[in-house]
Design a protein around this motif. Structure first.
Motif, short mmCIF file in Angstrom:
data_model
loop_
_atom_site.label_atom_id
_atom_site.label_comp_id
_atom_site.label_asym_id
_atom_site.label_seq_id
_atom_site.Cartn_x
_atom_site.Cartn_y
_atom_site.Cartn_z
N ASN A 141 -0.77 13.23 -22.20
CA ASN A 141 -1.20 13.58 -20.85
C ASN A 141 -0.46 12.79 -19.77
O ASN A 141 -0.33 13.25 -18.64
N VAL A 142 0.04 11.58 -20.14
CA VAL A 142 0.57 10.71 -19.09
C VAL A 142 1.69 11.44 -18.33
O VAL A 142 2.50 12.16 -18.92
N GLY A 143 1.68 11.27 -17.01
CA GLY A 143 2.71 11.93 -16.21
C GLY A 143 2.73 11.39 -14.80
O GLY A 143 1.72 10.88 -14.30
N GLN A 144 3.89 11.47 -14.19
CA GLN A 144 4.02 11.10 -12.78
C GLN A 144 4.84 12.16 -12.06
O GLN A 144 5.79 12.70 -12.64
N SER A 145 4.44 12.43 -10.83
CA SER A 145 5.25 13.35 -10.01
C SER A 145 5.85 12.56 -8.84
O SER A 145 5.72 11.34 -8.77
N HIS A 146 6.50 13.23 -7.94
CA HIS A 146 7.05 12.58 -6.73
C HIS A 146 5.89 12.23 -5.81
O HIS A 146 4.89 12.96 -5.79
N SER A 147 6.04 11.15 -5.04
CA SER A 147 4.91 10.78 -4.18
C SER A 147 4.67 11.86 -3.13
O SER A 147 3.52 12.18 -2.83
N ILE A 148 5.73 12.43 -2.58
CA ILE A 148 5.62 13.66 -1.78
C ILE A 148 6.86 14.51 -2.11
O ILE A 148 7.85 13.96 -2.61
N PRO A 149 6.81 15.84 -1.85
CA PRO A 149 8.03 16.63 -2.10
C PRO A 149 9.20 16.03 -1.32
O PRO A 149 9.07 15.64 -0.16
N VAL A 150 10.35 15.93 -2.00
CA VAL A 150 11.48 15.21 -1.41
C VAL A 150 12.78 15.87 -1.90
O VAL A 150 12.88 16.23 -3.07
N PRO A 151 13.77 16.04 -1.01
CA PRO A 151 15.05 16.57 -1.49
C PRO A 151 15.61 15.64 -2.57
O PRO A 151 15.47 14.41 -2.45
N PHE A 152 16.24 16.21 -3.57
CA PHE A 152 16.73 15.40 -4.69
C PHE A 152 17.63 14.27 -4.21
O PHE A 152 17.52 13.14 -4.66
N ILE A 153 18.50 14.58 -3.23
CA ILE A 153 19.48 13.59 -2.77
C ILE A 153 18.81 12.36 -2.14
O ILE A 153 19.37 11.27 -2.14
N GLU A 154 17.58 12.57 -1.62
CA GLU A 154 16.87 11.44 -0.99
C GLU A 154 15.87 10.78 -1.93
O GLU A 154 15.16 9.86 -1.54
#
Ligand SMILES: NC(=O)c1ccc[n+]([C@@H]2O[C@H](COP(=O)([O-])OP(=O)(O)OC[C@H]3O[C@@H](n4cnc5c(N)ncnc54)[C@H](OP(=O)(O)O)[C@@H]3O)[C@@H](O)[C@H]2O)c1
Length: 336
Positions: A141-154
């Motif tokens: 189950n462990v997982g992490q996403s981006h803290s907020i949607p962010v362009p890949f380059i940033e």
């Protein structure tokens, strides 16, 4: 010898062909719709007792919060002893005492480890915990996403490497560590949390999306490898659920609570729900199943229309997240 049908005969042969194609098309749509409805609303999943008797063990990663905590609570109620693995020792300790109070016959062991660090010493500790135990279930189950949607380059490198270490490497290493304790029984379940973010490419969550797509392929390949050994592998397609990760607190028809979601997963193990074309995978929660059917059966997960919708949605979420962060910063300034 060629038969001359004449213009009328040719017309009726063409009509019969078109009617046949039409009937086949309608038939396959009706069949697919029935399959989704039966899988989602009628047919039960495999009973958990198939994977091990009461008193055998379940390992849950990312167990101290959100869906993982709920998997732990519900598996304890079903009579499984628990090995809970997560980052924060104090949260694991309080969950452990909560479970021991509500289910006094259940044994709980915990391991605080940070999957983002990818440390051999942690996996050695996990191996020591599972050794000698009859492991029936592993919940990846462990997982992490981006803290907020962010362009890949940033996207900060730390966020990229945490997502890959936790979601991909962590899941693979936890599975390699636990599986040897499952094989001797010739049965068991390895359940891995996927996401709609990985089902279809998700702009502005590119690394998370890629990590879950990676898990999809890995899980399906593993399922095929392990089927002769009697160990089942199931990959869960999930849309949003209330949790710290989704940052959604209020439920609605499309966003269930952790409790409702996990209870539908545990009731539907092995069922496809609305997920067309993905073996050993399913979308167990009813409204997620209907959306999955639309994505996988109608639009196609790689469709450019879906990609466009997904992009607009995440651009919009990013704008709102940035505005909220600015408002919070203003409030913070006023309060100091
Ligand atoms: N919620 C959703 O809408 C949603 C949708 C689709 C798929 N999923 C998937 O479902 C799974 C669970 O998500 P969730 O919403 O329950 O997440 P969550 O509320 O953020 O909980 C994550 C859990 O993982 C632990 N964790 C995070 N980073 C860790 C690390 N580096 N090392 C060890 N443990 C770590 C956390 O521990 P701490 O107690 O220390 O924080 C917590 O127990 C994830 O794989 C996610 O991708 C969620």
């Amino acid at each position: 010898m060629a038969v001359d049908l004449g213009p009328l005969g040719q017309q009726s042969a063409a009509s019969a062909f078109l009617i046949g194609v039409g009937a086949l098309t309608v038939g396959s749509v009706v069949f697919a719709t029935l399959r989704v409805l039966l899988s989602t609303f009628v047919l039960p999943g495999h009973s958990l007792s198939k994977y091990g008797p009461k008193g055998s063990w379940a390992v849950v990663t990312g167990a101290s919060d959100g869906l993982g905590k709920e998997y732990a609570l519900q598996l304890a109620k079903k009579g499984f002893n628990l090995i809970l693995v997560s980052r924060t020792a104090s949260k694991l300790a309080s969950l452990s005492s909560q479970i021991k109070t509500s289910s006094p016959n259940i044994s709980v062991e915990t391991l605080a480890m940070d999957f983002s660090q990818n440390l051999d010493v942690d996996y050695t500790a996990l191996a020591a915990l599972v050794q000698g135990k009859q492991i029936a279930i592993l919940i990846n189950n462990v997982g992490q996403s981006h803290s907020i949607p962010v362009p890949f380059i940033e996207t900060p490198l730390a966020e990229v490497s945490n997502i890959i270490n936790i979601n991909c490497l962590g899941t693979l290493r936890a599975t390699q560590t636990v599986l040897p304790s499952m094989l001797p029984q010739k049965r068991g379940l390895i359940l891995t949390m996927g996401s709609f973010g990985g089902l279809a490419p998700t702009p502005l969550l590119a690394t998370y999306s890629g990590s879950k797509a990676f898990l999809q392929q890995w899980s399906n390949a593993l399922a095929s490898e392990l089927s002769p050994a009697g160990v089942e592998v199931y990959f869960v397609h999930s849309y949003l659920v209330t949790s710290a990760m989704s940052k959604i607190r209020r439920t609605n028809w499309l966003v269930p609570s952790e409790r409702t979601f996990v209870s539908s997963v545990l009731a539907k193990i092995g069922r496809r729900g609305g997920s067309f074309g993905y073996p050993y995978s399913g979308s167990p929660y009813w409204s997620h199943a209907l959306v999955a059917a639309l994505i996988t059966g109608v639009l196609g997960p790689m469709s450019s229309i879906l990609l466009g919708i997904n992009k607009r949605m995440h651009v919009d979420i990013r704008k709102r997240a940035i505005k909220k962060a600015e408002r919070d910063a203003q409030k913070g300034k006023k309060n100091t």
